[in-house]
Every structure is written in structure tokens, then in C-alpha cells.
Enzyme design. Structure first.
Site, PDB file in Angstrom:
ATOM      1  N   LEU A  16      35.853 -17.853  17.797  1.00 46.71           N
ATOM      2  CA  LEU A  16      34.723 -17.375  18.350  1.00 46.71           C
ATOM      3  C   LEU A  16      33.656 -18.407  18.581  1.00 46.71           C
ATOM      4  O   LEU A  16      33.341 -19.280  17.480  1.00 46.71           O
ATOM      5  CB  LEU A  16      34.112 -16.319  17.105  1.00 46.71           C
ATOM      6  CG  LEU A  16      35.231 -15.012  16.756  1.00 46.71           C
ATOM      7  CD1 LEU A  16      34.426 -14.319  15.885  1.00 46.71           C
ATOM      8  CD2 LEU A  16      35.702 -14.546  18.186  1.00 46.71           C
ATOM      9  N   ALA A  17      33.075 -18.376  19.656  1.00 52.01           N
ATOM     10  CA  ALA A  17      32.132 -19.505  19.885  1.00 52.01           C
ATOM     11  C   ALA A  17      31.218 -19.020  20.854  1.00 52.01           C
ATOM     12  O   ALA A  17      30.609 -19.787  21.718  1.00 52.01           O
ATOM     13  CB  ALA A  17      32.991 -20.613  20.611  1.00 52.01           C
ATOM     14  N   ARG A  23      19.220 -22.848  15.532  1.00 48.55           N
ATOM     15  CA  ARG A  23      18.750 -23.930  14.548  1.00 48.55           C
ATOM     16  C   ARG A  23      19.222 -25.280  14.919  1.00 48.55           C
ATOM     17  O   ARG A  23      18.701 -26.180  14.316  1.00 48.55           O
ATOM     18  CB  ARG A  23      19.235 -23.279  13.320  1.00 48.55           C
ATOM     19  CG  ARG A  23      18.403 -22.584  12.762  1.00 48.55           C
ATOM     20  CD  ARG A  23      18.856 -22.106  11.242  1.00 48.55           C
ATOM     21  NE  ARG A  23      20.042 -21.180  11.155  1.00 48.55           N
ATOM     22  CZ  ARG A  23      21.067 -20.888  10.370  1.00 48.55           C
ATOM     23  NH1 ARG A  23      20.753 -21.305   9.081  1.00 48.55           N
ATOM     24  NH2 ARG A  23      21.994 -20.074  10.462  1.00 48.55           N
ATOM     25  N   LYS A  30      25.842 -25.654  20.787  1.00 48.33           N
ATOM     26  CA  LYS A  30      25.955 -25.930  19.289  1.00 48.33           C
ATOM     27  C   LYS A  30      27.686 -26.401  19.096  1.00 48.33           C
ATOM     28  O   LYS A  30      27.888 -27.652  18.609  1.00 48.33           O
ATOM     29  CB  LYS A  30      26.022 -24.722  18.310  1.00 48.33           C
ATOM     30  CG  LYS A  30      26.559 -25.257  16.853  1.00 48.33           C
ATOM     31  CD  LYS A  30      25.976 -24.337  15.804  1.00 48.33           C
ATOM     32  CE  LYS A  30      26.839 -22.988  15.748  1.00 48.33           C
ATOM     33  NZ  LYS A  30      26.192 -22.237  14.584  1.00 48.33           N
ATOM     34  N   GLY A  88      27.948  -9.330  17.997  1.00 49.35           N
ATOM     35  CA  GLY A  88      28.726  -9.304  16.970  1.00 49.35           C
ATOM     36  C   GLY A  88      30.076  -9.943  17.084  1.00 49.35           C
ATOM     37  O   GLY A  88      30.533  -9.950  17.912  1.00 49.35           O
ATOM     38  N   GLY A 151      28.894 -12.857   4.134  1.00 46.01           N
ATOM     39  CA  GLY A 151      29.240 -11.472   3.664  1.00 46.01           C
ATOM     40  C   GLY A 151      29.897 -11.579   2.308  1.00 46.01           C
ATOM     41  O   GLY A 151      30.740 -12.678   2.123  1.00 46.01           O
ATOM     42  N   GLU A 166      27.986  -7.316   4.437  1.00 45.66           N
ATOM     43  CA  GLU A 166      27.020  -8.523   4.903  1.00 45.66           C
ATOM     44  C   GLU A 166      25.739  -8.599   3.966  1.00 45.66           C
ATOM     45  O   GLU A 166      25.210  -7.602   3.200  1.00 45.66           O
ATOM     46  CB  GLU A 166      26.414  -8.324   6.278  1.00 45.66           C
ATOM     47  CG  GLU A 166      27.705  -8.254   7.471  1.00 45.66           C
ATOM     48  CD  GLU A 166      28.222  -9.618   7.478  1.00 45.66           C
ATOM     49  OE1 GLU A 166      27.775 -10.733   7.745  1.00 45.66           O
ATOM     50  OE2 GLU A 166      29.506  -9.563   6.964  1.00 45.66           O
ATOM     51  N   ASN A 239      25.170 -25.303  11.393  1.00 43.11           N
ATOM     52  CA  ASN A 239      24.226 -24.533  11.791  1.00 43.11           C
ATOM     53  C   ASN A 239      22.978 -25.288  12.297  1.00 43.11           C
ATOM     54  O   ASN A 239      22.185 -24.867  13.167  1.00 43.11           O
ATOM     55  CB  ASN A 239      23.554 -23.328  10.765  1.00 43.11           C
ATOM     56  CG  ASN A 239      24.600 -22.400  10.267  1.00 43.11           C
ATOM     57  OD1 ASN A 239      25.178 -21.531  11.385  1.00 43.11           O
ATOM     58  ND2 ASN A 239      25.037 -22.113   9.227  1.00 43.11           N
ATOM     59  N   LYS A 362      34.866 -57.823  32.046  1.00 46.04           N
ATOM     60  CA  LYS A 362      35.235 -56.627  32.467  1.00 46.04           C
ATOM     61  C   LYS A 362      36.259 -56.781  33.541  1.00 46.04           C
ATOM     62  O   LYS A 362      36.458 -57.834  34.436  1.00 46.04           O
ATOM     63  CB  LYS A 362      33.869 -56.192  33.258  1.00 46.04           C
ATOM     64  CG  LYS A 362      33.956 -54.919  33.866  1.00 46.04           C
ATOM     65  CD  LYS A 362      33.289 -55.019  35.224  1.00 46.04           C
ATOM     66  CE  LYS A 362      33.741 -55.632  36.262  1.00 46.04           C
ATOM     67  NZ  LYS A 362      33.355 -55.510  37.641  1.00 46.04           N
TER      68      LYS A 362
HETATM   69  C1  UD1 Z   1      29.792 -14.090   9.822  1.00 46.65           C
HETATM   70  C2  UD1 Z   1      30.514 -12.868   9.021  1.00 46.65           C
HETATM   71  C3  UD1 Z   1      29.974 -13.202   7.501  1.00 46.65           C
HETATM   72  C4  UD1 Z   1      30.516 -14.192   7.092  1.00 46.65           C
HETATM   73  C5  UD1 Z   1      30.128 -15.463   7.906  1.00 46.65           C
HETATM   74  C6  UD1 Z   1      30.961 -16.688   7.510  1.00 46.65           C
HETATM   75  C7  UD1 Z   1      30.362 -10.880  10.402  1.00 46.65           C
HETATM   76  C8  UD1 Z   1      29.836  -9.536  10.698  1.00 46.65           C
HETATM   77  N1  UD1 Z   1      29.900 -11.609   9.383  1.00 46.65           N
HETATM   78  O1  UD1 Z   1      28.447 -13.994   9.607  1.00 46.65           O
HETATM   79  O2  UD1 Z   1      30.840 -12.092   6.696  1.00 46.65           O
HETATM   80  O3  UD1 Z   1      30.513 -14.721   5.580  1.00 46.65           O
HETATM   81  O4  UD1 Z   1      30.388 -15.234   9.209  1.00 46.65           O
HETATM   82  O5  UD1 Z   1      30.253 -17.855   8.144  1.00 46.65           O
HETATM   83  O6  UD1 Z   1      31.265 -11.185  11.038  1.00 46.65           O
HETATM   84  N2  UD1 Z   1      29.783 -15.276  17.333  1.00 46.65           N
HETATM   85  C9  UD1 Z   1      30.284 -14.779  18.546  1.00 46.65           C
HETATM   86  N3  UD1 Z   1      29.792 -13.686  18.944  1.00 46.65           N
HETATM   87  C10 UD1 Z   1      28.914 -12.927  18.452  1.00 46.65           C
HETATM   88  C11 UD1 Z   1      28.443 -13.403  17.161  1.00 46.65           C
HETATM   89  C12 UD1 Z   1      29.110 -14.444  16.655  1.00 46.65           C
HETATM   90  O7  UD1 Z   1      31.161 -15.528  19.265  1.00 46.65           O
HETATM   91  O8  UD1 Z   1      28.406 -11.907  18.954  1.00 46.65           O
HETATM   92  C13 UD1 Z   1      30.675 -16.391  16.713  1.00 46.65           C
HETATM   93  C14 UD1 Z   1      29.412 -17.337  16.347  1.00 46.65           C
HETATM   94  O9  UD1 Z   1      29.595 -18.337  17.582  1.00 46.65           O
HETATM   95  C15 UD1 Z   1      30.200 -18.043  15.084  1.00 46.65           C
HETATM   96  C16 UD1 Z   1      30.707 -17.054  14.317  1.00 46.65           C
HETATM   97  O10 UD1 Z   1      30.989 -16.108  15.434  1.00 46.65           O
HETATM   98  O11 UD1 Z   1      30.935 -18.994  15.497  1.00 46.65           O
HETATM   99  C17 UD1 Z   1      29.868 -16.696  13.234  1.00 46.65           C
HETATM  100  O12 UD1 Z   1      28.756 -16.096  13.914  1.00 46.65           O
HETATM  101  P1  UD1 Z   1      27.551 -15.954  12.919  1.00 46.65           P
HETATM  102  O13 UD1 Z   1      26.501 -15.583  13.588  1.00 46.65           O
HETATM  103  O14 UD1 Z   1      27.177 -17.440  12.312  1.00 46.65           O
HETATM  104  O15 UD1 Z   1      28.100 -15.062  11.631  1.00 46.65           O
HETATM  105  P2  UD1 Z   1      27.192 -14.760  10.338  1.00 46.65           P
HETATM  106  O16 UD1 Z   1      26.150 -13.727  10.467  1.00 46.65           O
HETATM  107  O17 UD1 Z   1      27.095 -16.087   9.661  1.00 46.65           O
HETATM  108 CA    CA Z   2      27.124 -18.565  10.205  1.00 47.56          CA
END
Ligand code: UD1
Ligand code: CA
Length: 516
Positions: A16-17, A23, A30, A88, A151, A166, A239, A362
């Protein structure tokens, strides 16, 4: 059907990226920030590939084109999945499943693009535990002294995992739980696909949470396990830039330690920076202040540093490279480089060759045992085996319009302070006199001298600088010489050595090497 299908092969890793990473306060996404020479997502891809999944998907959204192009460059087989406007981690995972072949079975891992210290062997032990316990879901968890923001893992009376809540949705009691969700999971593919269809957005953030899959799987009768790890660094995400530096430093500590365990002496790991893709042979010594970057490869028994930066550079066995900057260069076995040398792309120094102090090279192929010891610029040069380039030689490769090549033959000698005006060729076994400005080729066995002939004008100082200290010194020297000559005439006479020294003084054929 929420029980594992029995097929245990690793169908996919989903990275997931798609997050924005606000931040970081950066125009660079990032996951494209770097530590250890790789981007954050590059580290995530390397960990994913270490467990050899059938498919690898990376979910992108923010700065889509930049991230997608980079992912494809790092891993051309990776599937790029686009996340839509539904937010999400659950939606992100769903988008990946849409981009992958339909109806996957076996195990699917989900990891993050911003957790760079997660190691391939940790993912492997997650898969192993997930398979051994026949779980529907296994989540990597950790106990944190300060779990704020994460979470929390909800466990039932039997100790089994019941779900994840969460921070923003948690009660005070739940917030007191210190076991956190790392966000890294192994899922049974069928369970994941089925459960995601049931996940809603009824939470404080209005997002589709991947974490909701655990409670859904559990309620459907599946086993949900926790894979608790102690190495907290492996679950830490980046972050902001403070975390980027903190994780970069820890990654480097791990990398330097790994090489020390492989038989490399690192005198000061704190000031030595080694990128993840570097390789180093046994019994090599790395001195303080050294950076080995990119795909640099060092052979055995070499000595590198102090204060040396090598990028994408190859160093042969037993070579010594001191206080040097090199980029895309090849340094042969037993060669010596530095101090204060600058090797630019296309430099290839042969075995036992030398590039010395204040030398810039070079696109220069320098043969075995050839020496460029002092104060030289060698650009677009081919220097034969055993050749010797005198101090202060300049390979003038650029005429203001185009670059031209210079070749120096085997065992040839270039006198000090020579300008080789390219294109020009000096054959094997030839000499060029010191101070030459060479514009024409030199044939084997010749010496070329291309400078003004020396003229000595008697009495010039007495006439043009009368009354100065210089004139007085000349008078005194003349008087002394007259006295000595008188003594010699009465003694042994003029020696042949004195005579030779006098003639050599104005002889244009002097090659004038200043190097040792
Ligand atoms: C998420 C978890 C949380 C966990 C934490 C660990 C959920 C709902 N929560 O929270 O339980 O403790 O990670 O770091 O999963 N991302 C996407 N698409 C999105 C949202 C996020 O690709 O729509 C990716 C982000 O780029 C990132 C990762 O998912 O690499 C986590 O996203 P982030 O927003 O940091 O999740 P948290 O709210 O911190
Ligand atoms: Ca996070």
C-alpha cells in the site's frame, strides 16, 4: 466459506503506497524519499520479492505518475494498482485485488510502502506461522510503550485476536492496550476477498478500514492469529523527515553490522555509510568517513578511506582508495587511488595502476600498471599499460565545440606540465618532453618536444635590474665562480660531470619527469 482453502502458495504481496505523506512537507511523494540508497517503496518491494510471491501489486494514488514510473523501474513485473477516491487501507487493498488476476487462492500479504526496515525473513516467518496455524488472517503485532496513533489489538478470553480498533474509534480502555497493529498481514485469499466486500465506512474517519477484515473473518469462524515481533524497528513507518533520518541511521547500523559479520573490518561504523545494494569482499577494511553508495562493489582485501565516497563504483581485490570521490568508475586489483582524487564516469584504472593526488579523470581507460600520479586532468584518454603521465599533465579534450580523444601507448612517458591537445596519439614506447603543448602524433621510439627553445642572455640582470638585490647576488656569484675557477685551474681542473650538468641545462631533449 471463511476457512483456508488448503492451497498455501503465496499468491501475492500487496504494497500500500497511496497515502499522501503530508508531514514530509515535500514535493517528492513520501515513498520516493530514500534511505540506504533505495526509496522507501524500493525497500518494501525488496522485502516482498524476498518471499517470492506469484504476483506483486503496488497501490498508488498521490503523485501517481511519479510513483508508478519509479515502481516500474525498480520492478518491471510489479502490477500498478490505482486507488480511487474512496479512502482507507481496505479500499486500497480492494483496488489491488481488482488489478490482479481474479479469484486468487492461497495466501496474500499486505505491507506498506513506507515501512522500510521490514525484512524479507520477517515476512517469511509471518507466512510460515500463518500456514502452520491454518489461520484465516495473521497480523504482525508489537508491544509499544507509547501506542498512541496505532490500531490496538483486541484479544478475546482465549487470547485469540478478535479484532482491531483504530485509535480514533477506541474507548479509553481500548486505548490503554499496548499491543499494536503493524499494518502487515497474511490473509487467506478467499477470506480477504469475501470480507472486504462486507467492510463499510462507518467509523470516525469515514474510511474503508482493512483492519475490519479481522473481526469479519473471526465472526465467520476463521482463526485470526497475531505474529508478535520484538524488533520494533521493522514495524516503524516514516511519517516525517525526523523519522526518515532515524530509520536511515538504524538501517545503516544494520548494514554495517551485517558486513562486519561477513568479514569486513569497519573501523568506525558511526561515520561509515553503506547503501543496501553495495557488496564488499572479505578482509576489506573500511576507514572512517567513508560512504559506499548505489551499486558499489568492493573486492577482497581492499582498503577504502578515510573520507572516501564511491558511487556505483567497482574496486578490485587488494586496491587502496584513499580520500577519493568516484562515480561510475572501475578500479583494478591492487591499484592505488588518492589522496584527493576525483574519478568521474567512465574511468577504468587497470590492475596495479595509480591515480594520485589532485588528479581528475573522466572517460579514461588507464592500463595495467600505468601511473597518473600528480596534478593531472585526464579526460577522454586511453593510456596504455605501464605508461607514466608526468605531474601537471592536462589532456585538453575539449576545443569549445566537441570532445576529442587522446591515446598514450604502452610504456610511454609524458613529461611534466604537458598539454596534450586532442585528438592526438602518442605511440607505444615514446617520450614527450616536459612543458610540451603537443598537437601532433608521436611515433614509437621518438621523443617529441613542443615548447620554446631556452635562450640565456648574458648580463641582462646587471643591465636591466642594476642596483637590485638580484643584481648584487649575480655579482657575488660571478666573483665566487671566478675564485673557484682559479682554485680549480691550480687543482684538478673541470670534471666531466660538471661539464654534463652545464650542457643538460639547455638541452631540449630532457623528458623532465617529475614523478616517482
Ligand atoms: C493503519 C492501520 C492501523 C495501524 C497503522 C500502522 C487501518 C485502518 N489502520 O493506520 O491499525 O496501526 O496503519 O502504521 O488500516 N494507504 C493507502 N491508501 C489509503 C490509506 C492508506 O494506500 O487510502 C497506505 C498508506 O500509504 C500507508 C499505509 O496505507 O503506507 C497506512 O496508511 P496510514 O494512513 O498511515 O494508516 P494509519 O491511519 O496510520
Ligand atoms: Ca501511519
Amino acid at each position: 466459506m471463511n476457512t483456508p482453502t488448503g492451497s498455501h502458495h503465496l499468491a501475492a504481496v500487496i504494497v500500500l503506497a497511496a497515502g499522501e505523506g503530508t508531514r514530509m512537507k515535500s514535493s517528492t511523494p513520501k515513498v520516493l524519499h530514500r534511505i540506504g540508497g533505495r526509496t522507501l517503496v524500493g525497500h518494501a518491494i525488496a522485502a516482498a520479492r524476498a518471499v517470492t510471491p506469484e504476483h506483486l501489486a503496488v497501490v498508488v494514488r498521490h503523485k501517481h505518475d511519479l510513483v508508478a514510473a519509479h515502481v516500474t523501474e525498480v520492478d518491471p513485473q510489479a502490477v500498478i494498482a490505482d486507488q480511487d477516491e474512496v479512502k482507507g487501507t481496505g479500499r486500497a487493498t480492494e483496488c489491488a485485488l481488482d488489478a490482479l488476476p481474479q479469484g486468487l487462492d492461497g495466501t496474500i500479504l499486505v505491507t506498506y510502502g513506507d515501512v522500510p526496515l521490514l525484512a524479507g525473513d520477517t515476512l517469511q516467518s509471518l507466512v510460515d506461522e500463518h500456514v502452520a496455524t491454518q489461520s484465516a488472517v495473521t497480523v504482525i503485532t508489537a508491544h509499544l510503550a507509547d501506542p498512541t496513533g496505532y490500531g490496538r489489538i483486541l484479544r478475546g478470553g482465549d487470547g485469540g485476536v478478535e479484532g482491531i480498533v483504530e485509535q480514533k474509534d477506541a474507548t479509553d480502555d481500548q486505548r490503554a492496550i499496548t499491543e499494536i497493529n503493524s499494518g502487515i498481514y497474511a490473509f487467506d485469499a478467499a477470506v480477504l476477498i469475501d470480507a472486504l466486500g462486507k467492510v463499510g465506512t462507518d467509523n470516525v474517519q469515514g474510511e474503508k478500514y482493512l483492519t475490519d477484515v479481522l473481526a469479519i473473518a473471526r465472526k465467520a469462524g476463521g482463526r485470526v492469529s497475531a505474529h508478535l515481533i520484538e524488533d520494533l524497528w521493522q514495524t516503524e513507518g516514516v511519517n516525517d523527515r525526523v523519522q526518515l533520518a532515524r530509520l536511515g541511521k538504524e538501517l545503516n547500523r544494520r548494514t554495517t553490522e551485517r558486513w562486519m559479520r561477513e568479514g569486513v573490518t569497519i573501523v568506525d561504523p558511526d561515520t561509515t555509510w553503506i547503501d543496501s545494494d553495495v557488496s564488499i569482499g572479505r578482509d576489506t577494511t573500511i576507514l572512517p568517513g567513508t560512504q559506499l553508495l548505489g551499486a558499489t562493489a568492493i573486492g577482497e582485501r581492499a582498503t577504502i578511506g578515510p573520507d572516501t565516497t564511491l558511487t556505483d563504483t567497482e574496486v578490485g581485490a587488494g586496491a587502496e582508495v584513499k580520500r577519493t570521490e568516484a562515480l561510475l568508475a572501475v578500479i583494478g586489483a591492487g591499484a592505488t587511488v588518492g589522496p584527493f582524487s576525483y574519478l568521474r564516469p567512465g574511468t577504468e584504472l587497470g590492475a596495479k595502476g595509480k591515480i594520485g593526488g589532485f588528479v581528475e579523470t573522466k572517460n579514461a581507460k588507464i592500463g595495467d600498471g600505468a601511473k597518473v600520479p600528480h596534478l593531472t586532468y585526464a579526460g577522454d584518454a586511453v593510456i596504455g599499460e605501464g605508461a607514466n603521465i608526468g605531474a601537471g599533465t592536462i589532456f585538453a579534450n575539449y576545443d569549445g565545440v566537441a570532445k576529442h580523444q587522446t591515446t598514450i601507448g604502452r610504456h610511454s612517458f609524458i613529461g611534466s606540465d604537458t598539454v596534450l591537445i586532442a585528438p592526438v596519439n602518442v605511440a607505444d614506447g615514446a617520450y614527450v618532453g616536459a612543458g610540451s603543448a603537443l598537437t601532433g602524433d608521436v611515433e614509437p621510439g621518438q621523443i617529441a618536444v613542443a615548447r620554446g627553445r631556452q635562450r640565456n642572455i648574458d648580463g641582462w640582470v646587471a643591465r636591466a635590474r642594476a642596483g637590485t638585490k638580484t643584481a648584487k647576488a649575480a655579482e657575488e656569484a660571478a666573483a665566487n665562480a671566478a675564485g673557484e675557477a682559479a682554485t680549480k685551474v691550480t687543482g684538478a681542473g673541470v670534471t666531466s660531470a660538471d661539464h654534463e650538468a652545464t650542457t643538460r641545462h639547455t638541452d631540449d631533449s630532457t623528458e623532465g619527469q617529475a614523478n616517482a
